[in-house]
Design a protein around this motif. Structure first.
Motif, PDB file in Angstrom:
ATOM      1  N   TYR A 102      55.795  49.917  34.833  1.00 49.43           N
ATOM      2  CA  TYR A 102      55.136  50.818  35.779  1.00 49.43           C
ATOM      3  C   TYR A 102      55.347  50.273  37.195  1.00 49.43           C
ATOM      4  O   TYR A 102      54.442  49.671  37.780  1.00 49.43           O
ATOM      5  CB  TYR A 102      53.648  50.926  35.469  1.00 49.43           C
ATOM      6  N   GLN A 103      56.528  50.502  37.725  1.00 51.83           N
ATOM      7  CA  GLN A 103      56.881  49.891  39.000  1.00 51.83           C
ATOM      8  C   GLN A 103      56.013  50.392  40.157  1.00 51.83           C
ATOM      9  O   GLN A 103      55.842  49.695  41.153  1.00 51.83           O
ATOM     10  CB  GLN A 103      58.360  50.145  39.293  1.00 51.83           C
ATOM     11  N   GLU A 104      55.482  51.592  40.022  1.00 53.60           N
ATOM     12  CA  GLU A 104      54.667  52.146  41.103  1.00 53.60           C
ATOM     13  C   GLU A 104      53.178  51.920  40.876  1.00 53.60           C
ATOM     14  O   GLU A 104      52.363  52.357  41.677  1.00 53.60           O
ATOM     15  CB  GLU A 104      54.934  53.657  41.223  1.00 53.60           C
ATOM     16  N   ILE A 105      52.821  51.240  39.816  1.00 56.83           N
ATOM     17  CA  ILE A 105      51.414  51.085  39.473  1.00 56.83           C
ATOM     18  C   ILE A 105      50.749  50.100  40.430  1.00 56.83           C
ATOM     19  O   ILE A 105      51.307  49.060  40.745  1.00 56.83           O
ATOM     20  CB  ILE A 105      51.264  50.602  38.007  1.00 56.83           C
ATOM     21  N   PRO A 106      49.557  50.433  40.959  1.00 58.14           N
ATOM     22  CA  PRO A 106      48.839  49.465  41.801  1.00 58.14           C
ATOM     23  C   PRO A 106      48.487  48.221  40.986  1.00 58.14           C
ATOM     24  O   PRO A 106      48.248  48.296  39.773  1.00 58.14           O
ATOM     25  CB  PRO A 106      47.573  50.236  42.210  1.00 58.14           C
ATOM     26  N   LEU A 107      48.432  47.090  41.655  1.00 56.41           N
ATOM     27  CA  LEU A 107      48.172  45.835  40.955  1.00 56.41           C
ATOM     28  C   LEU A 107      46.818  45.850  40.260  1.00 56.41           C
ATOM     29  O   LEU A 107      46.662  45.306  39.161  1.00 56.41           O
ATOM     30  CB  LEU A 107      48.246  44.666  41.948  1.00 56.41           C
ATOM     31  N   LYS A 108      45.821  46.491  40.869  1.00 55.30           N
ATOM     32  CA  LYS A 108      44.497  46.533  40.241  1.00 55.30           C
ATOM     33  C   LYS A 108      44.541  47.280  38.914  1.00 55.30           C
ATOM     34  O   LYS A 108      43.832  46.931  37.960  1.00 55.30           O
ATOM     35  CB  LYS A 108      43.472  47.175  41.185  1.00 55.30           C
ATOM     36  N   ASP A 109      45.400  48.325  38.823  1.00 58.62           N
ATOM     37  CA  ASP A 109      45.539  49.056  37.565  1.00 58.62           C
ATOM     38  C   ASP A 109      46.277  48.209  36.536  1.00 58.62           C
ATOM     39  O   ASP A 109      45.980  48.269  35.339  1.00 58.62           O
ATOM     40  CB  ASP A 109      46.274  50.371  37.797  1.00 58.62           C
ATOM     41  N   ALA A 110      47.247  47.421  36.999  1.00 59.79           N
ATOM     42  CA  ALA A 110      47.946  46.514  36.087  1.00 59.79           C
ATOM     43  C   ALA A 110      46.975  45.494  35.517  1.00 59.79           C
ATOM     44  O   ALA A 110      47.038  45.164  34.324  1.00 59.79           O
ATOM     45  CB  ALA A 110      49.095  45.823  36.813  1.00 59.79           C
ATOM     46  N   PHE A 111      46.072  44.988  36.352  1.00 58.96           N
ATOM     47  CA  PHE A 111      45.073  44.048  35.869  1.00 58.96           C
ATOM     48  C   PHE A 111      44.155  44.705  34.841  1.00 58.96           C
ATOM     49  O   PHE A 111      43.769  44.090  33.846  1.00 58.96           O
ATOM     50  CB  PHE A 111      44.241  43.504  37.032  1.00 58.96           C
ATOM     51  N   GLU A 112      43.774  45.960  35.084  1.00 59.30           N
ATOM     52  CA  GLU A 112      42.902  46.660  34.137  1.00 59.30           C
ATOM     53  C   GLU A 112      43.594  46.833  32.792  1.00 59.30           C
ATOM     54  O   GLU A 112      42.998  46.603  31.735  1.00 59.30           O
ATOM     55  CB  GLU A 112      42.496  48.019  34.719  1.00 59.30           C
ATOM     56  N   MET A 113      44.857  47.245  32.822  1.00 58.87           N
ATOM     57  CA  MET A 113      45.620  47.388  31.581  1.00 58.87           C
ATOM     58  C   MET A 113      45.797  46.044  30.896  1.00 58.87           C
ATOM     59  O   MET A 113      45.681  45.924  29.674  1.00 58.87           O
ATOM     60  CB  MET A 113      46.973  48.027  31.879  1.00 58.87           C
ATOM     61  N   ALA A 114      46.077  45.019  31.687  1.00 57.20           N
ATOM     62  CA  ALA A 114      46.262  43.682  31.123  1.00 57.20           C
ATOM     63  C   ALA A 114      44.983  43.187  30.470  1.00 57.20           C
ATOM     64  O   ALA A 114      45.021  42.544  29.411  1.00 57.20           O
ATOM     65  CB  ALA A 114      46.715  42.711  32.208  1.00 57.20           C
ATOM     66  N   SER A 115      43.832  43.468  31.069  1.00 59.13           N
ATOM     67  CA  SER A 115      42.568  42.987  30.507  1.00 59.13           C
ATOM     68  C   SER A 115      42.295  43.607  29.143  1.00 59.13           C
ATOM     69  O   SER A 115      41.788  42.935  28.237  1.00 59.13           O
ATOM     70  CB  SER A 115      41.416  43.272  31.473  1.00 59.13           C
ATOM     71  N   ARG A 116      42.636  44.884  28.968  1.00 58.90           N
ATOM     72  CA  ARG A 116      42.458  45.527  27.663  1.00 58.90           C
ATOM     73  C   ARG A 116      43.411  44.931  26.642  1.00 58.90           C
ATOM     74  O   ARG A 116      43.031  44.647  25.495  1.00 58.90           O
ATOM     75  CB  ARG A 116      42.678  47.036  27.788  1.00 58.90           C
ATOM     76  N   TYR A 117      44.657  44.725  27.055  1.00 56.38           N
ATOM     77  CA  TYR A 117      45.665  44.147  26.171  1.00 56.38           C
ATOM     78  C   TYR A 117      45.285  42.725  25.756  1.00 56.38           C
ATOM     79  O   TYR A 117      45.309  42.368  24.571  1.00 56.38           O
ATOM     80  CB  TYR A 117      47.012  44.150  26.888  1.00 56.38           C
TER      81      TYR A 117
END
Length: 254
Positions: free
Chosen positions: A129-144
């Motif tokens: 997700y190259q356009e994904i904001p970093l905060k959203d990446a952190f949210e996805m990472a936390s679930r994973y």
């Protein structure tokens, strides 16, 4: 002989993103603590008192996971917690390091607090997700990551067709290592697996998945890891037919 059968798991979320991971755990019997860096800055004396009171009383058979983003304030809090924690408590770290491959860096001085420092550079999420904001990446990472820890706990606490237990886990993590943890439904063998020396690989396979497929995956890891040292387990899941899931815990010396 050391008792590998019963260990208390404690997950310590430091900062916003570490706390997110703790909140995404699905482990009923695990302890959970979250530490807000703002409290440390504004009420340092009181928070250190609370840290001393809580962590100073941990049982020796505790596995304490420190979960935090790689920021100076989070590392300072980790040092305070480490100072008051009994020496026999096993300390492990899972550190979010966006855009940074920790394994490619020199060992930071704070890493000596932990048996192994696992890290996640968010490489896969940021690439997908190259356009994904970093905060959203952190949210996805936390679930994973929360789901991943829940799976690791399940595998350690439940009988499997071929057993992976705490003795196997400690054989991998002890010794001041750097490592990664991954939950995979398929393996991209073009990734840089070969930088790792040894690992614990657990495969959960559906009842219609031939064991030869699981063995093929294990053999590929065996070929790629530089020291060819793998402890592995296989579990047949009668609830599903064709699904396959791989939990890979891989480490190397700094």
């Amino acid at each position: 002989m050391e008792d590998f059968l019963h260990f208390n798991h404690l997950f310590v979320g430091i900062g916003n993103n570490g706390s997110r991971i703790v909140k995404n755990l699905n482990i009923k019997n695990a302890g959970r603590v979250v530490v807000d860096p703002a409290d440390y800055i504004l009420n340092r004396k009181e928070l250190i008192r609370d840290i001393k009171e809580f962590f100073g009383k941990l049982d020796d058979n505790t596995i304490a996971w420190f979960l935090f983003e790689n920021k100076p304030i989070n590392i300072e809090i980790s040092k305070q917690i480490n100072y008051y924690t009994p020496s026999k408590v096993i300390r492990l770290a899972y550190v979010l390091t966006p855009h940074t491959e920790l394994v490619e860096m020199n060992k930071p001085e704070w890493a000596d607090m932990f048996e192994t420092v696992f890290y996640d550079s968010l490489r896969e999420l940021l690439k997908e997700y190259q356009e994904i904001p970093l905060k959203d990446a952190f949210e996805m990472a936390s679930r994973y990551i929360g789901g991943m820890f829940s799976k690791l706990y399940y595998y350690l606490e439940n009988d499997m067709l071929i057993n992976v237990d705490y003795a196997d886990l400690f054989a991998m993590i002890k010794g001041r290592n750097v490592g990664i943890l991954r939950i995979l439904n398929k393996v991209d063998f073009d990734w840089n697996w070969g930088i790792w020396e040894r690992g614990l690989i657990n495969i959960r396979a559906g009842r219609r998945v031939p064991l030869s497929k699981a063995h093929l995956i294990l053999n590929r890891f065996q070929d790629l890891l530089s020291k060819k040292d793998i402890i592995w387990g296989v579990q047949i899941d009668e609830e599903v037919e064709k699904d396959i899931e791989i939990l890979a815990l891989l480490v190397k010396r700094w």
